[in-house]
Design a protein around this motif. Structure first.
Motif, short mmCIF file in Angstrom:
data_model
loop_
_atom_site.label_atom_id
_atom_site.label_comp_id
_atom_site.label_asym_id
_atom_site.label_seq_id
_atom_site.Cartn_x
_atom_site.Cartn_y
_atom_site.Cartn_z
N PHE A 1 0.83 -1.21 0.00
CA PHE A 1 0.00 0.00 0.00
C PHE A 1 0.87 1.26 0.00
CE2 PHE A 1 -1.52 3.45 2.74
CZ PHE A 1 -2.55 3.94 1.95
N VAL A 2 1.91 1.26 0.83
CA VAL A 2 2.79 2.43 0.91
C VAL A 2 3.45 2.69 -0.44
CG1 VAL A 2 4.88 3.37 1.97
CG2 VAL A 2 3.23 2.12 3.38
N ARG A 3 3.95 1.66 -1.06
CA ARG A 3 4.66 1.82 -2.33
C ARG A 3 3.73 2.36 -3.42
NH1 ARG A 3 9.61 -0.24 -3.95
NH2 ARG A 3 9.91 -0.46 -6.21
N THR A 4 2.52 1.81 -3.47
CA THR A 4 1.56 2.28 -4.47
C THR A 4 1.18 3.73 -4.23
OG1 THR A 4 0.67 0.04 -4.75
CG2 THR A 4 -0.70 1.87 -5.48
N SER A 5 0.91 4.06 -2.98
CA SER A 5 0.53 5.44 -2.64
C SER A 5 1.67 6.40 -2.88
CB SER A 5 0.08 5.50 -1.18
OG SER A 5 -1.07 4.72 -0.96
N ASP B 1 -5.79 4.13 6.95
CA ASP B 1 -6.78 3.78 7.97
C ASP B 1 -7.48 2.47 7.62
OD1 ASP B 1 -6.26 6.00 9.51
OD2 ASP B 1 -7.97 7.16 8.78
N ARG B 2 -7.80 2.27 6.34
CA ARG B 2 -8.50 1.05 5.92
C ARG B 2 -7.57 -0.17 5.99
NH1 ARG B 2 -11.13 4.71 6.20
NH2 ARG B 2 -11.37 3.70 8.22
N VAL B 3 -6.29 0.02 5.64
CA VAL B 3 -5.34 -1.09 5.73
C VAL B 3 -5.21 -1.56 7.18
CG1 VAL B 3 -2.88 -1.70 5.54
CG2 VAL B 3 -4.02 -0.51 3.67
N ILE B 4 -5.06 -0.61 8.09
CA ILE B 4 -4.91 -0.96 9.51
C ILE B 4 -6.20 -1.58 10.04
CG2 ILE B 4 -4.58 0.00 11.82
CD1 ILE B 4 -2.60 1.99 10.55
N ALA B 5 -7.34 -1.04 9.64
CA ALA B 5 -8.61 -1.61 10.07
C ALA B 5 -8.77 -3.03 9.53
CB ALA B 5 -9.77 -0.73 9.61
N GLY B 6 -8.33 -3.25 8.29
CA GLY B 6 -8.41 -4.58 7.72
C GLY B 6 -7.55 -5.58 8.47
N LEU B 7 -6.34 -5.18 8.83
CA LEU B 7 -5.47 -6.06 9.61
C LEU B 7 -6.05 -6.33 10.99
CD1 LEU B 7 -1.94 -4.61 8.71
CD2 LEU B 7 -2.91 -6.79 7.97
N ALA B 8 -6.70 -5.34 11.55
CA ALA B 8 -7.27 -5.50 12.90
C ALA B 8 -8.29 -6.63 12.94
CB ALA B 8 -7.91 -4.20 13.36
N GLY B 9 -8.95 -6.87 11.82
CA GLY B 9 -9.93 -7.94 11.78
C GLY B 9 -9.33 -9.33 11.90
N PHE B 10 -8.00 -9.42 11.68
CA PHE B 10 -7.33 -10.72 11.74
C PHE B 10 -6.45 -10.85 12.99
CE2 PHE B 10 -8.28 -10.09 7.29
CZ PHE B 10 -8.74 -11.34 6.91
N ILE B 11 -6.30 -9.76 13.74
CA ILE B 11 -5.37 -9.77 14.85
C ILE B 11 -6.12 -9.91 16.17
CG2 ILE B 11 -3.82 -8.28 16.20
CD1 ILE B 11 -2.66 -7.25 13.63
N THR B 12 -5.62 -10.78 16.99
CA THR B 12 -6.09 -10.85 18.37
C THR B 12 -4.89 -10.69 19.26
OG1 THR B 12 -5.86 -13.27 18.40
CG2 THR B 12 -8.02 -12.36 17.84
N GLN B 13 -5.09 -10.03 20.37
CA GLN B 13 -4.02 -9.81 21.31
C GLN B 13 -4.27 -10.64 22.58
OE1 GLN B 13 -4.46 -5.42 21.06
NE2 GLN B 13 -2.27 -5.42 20.73
N PRO B 14 -3.27 -11.42 23.00
CA PRO B 14 -3.47 -12.27 24.18
C PRO B 14 -3.75 -11.44 25.41
CG PRO B 14 -1.15 -12.18 23.56
CD PRO B 14 -1.90 -11.49 22.47
#
Length: 243
Positions: A163-167, A229-242
């Motif tokens: 995403f960074v490279r494209t932007s 914001d959307r990239v981070i939100a998308g990753l958040a959907g897959f991340i769980t924190q112990p």
């Protein structure tokens, strides 16, 4: 005999082989030549970096340059790895993973803004260098404290940096035509409206609202903030924190 690219990349490592050359010491090191090539690329882009021009800048023959860097392709890998090694990396401290992700994205955008020619290097051998490996190790730590597997760490980091490279390509390489579009629009809007009439109402409505807000058909900075914001939100959907 040409040196292995691995040996060139790791030339400053204690484990690097001693070339054992006899005779007077060279005026310039491989590092000096790489640094000068980066200066040339920063000033004139990657096309400006030729072995002949580099030799002229250092008062060396092209053959002497080749004894340090093997080839232009190898030189570009050395340049990319050097910039990765020198890249300022914002400290993570005790920040949450999403803050670390944003810092890594912003650091990489700053790197590509300072060295736009990096956008034109897509040589997979760059990953073999010490600067690139150190950068990779630092950035993988975005996901420390989460339950991401090692494979998912790599995939998530790749997703973020893609995403960074494209932007960056849109932000760094904004043309004067885009910058001056406000004036172009003022001259063209009325005539365009005559052609459009009632056609494409959705495009006209949304384009009008967006154009008024951005004063341009595209705002790279706004797209960056929205997209990150959307990239981070998308990753958040897959991340769980112990716990």
């Amino acid at each position: 005999m040409p040196r292995s690219l691995i040996d060139l990349l790791w030339r400053d490592s204690p484990g690097a082989p001693d070339r054992g050359r006899r005779g007077p010491q060279a005026r310039y090191s491989t590092g000096d030549i790489v640094s000068k090539a980066i200066d040339i690329a920063d000033a004139g882009g990657l096309d400006a970096v030729t072995v002949r021009r580099l030799g002229q800048a250092l008062d060396m023959t092209a053959m002497s340059v080749y004894t340090h860097v093997n080839s232009r392709d190898d030189l570009l890998v050395l340049m990319a790895d050097h910039t990765h090694a020198e890249m300022p990396k914002t400290s993570f401290g005790c920040s949450a993973w999403h803050t670390r992700a944003r810092r890594v994205a912003e650091d990489n955008l700053a790197l590509l803004s300072a060295h736009a020619w990096l956008l034109d290097i897509d040589d997979p051998r760059t990953v073999l260098g010490p600067g690139t490996i150190a950068k990779y190790d630092h950035e993988l730590r975005i996901f420390d404290g989460t339950t991401f597997s090692d494979l998912h760490r790599d995939a998530a980091l790749t997703f973020l940096l893609d995403f960074v490279r494209t932007s960056a390509g849109r932000i760094v390489r904004t043309t004067p035509m885009v910058q001056d579009f406000g004036a172009i629009w003022e001259q063209s809007a009325h005539r365009l409206a005559n052609y459009l009439g009632d056609n494409f109402p959705l495009a006209q409505r949304v384009g009008g609202v967006a154009g008024e807000a951005m004063n341009a058909p595209y705002d790279a900075a706004q797209a960056w903030e929205f997209g990150l914001d959307r990239v981070i939100a998308g990753l958040a959907g897959f991340i769980t924190q112990p716990n």
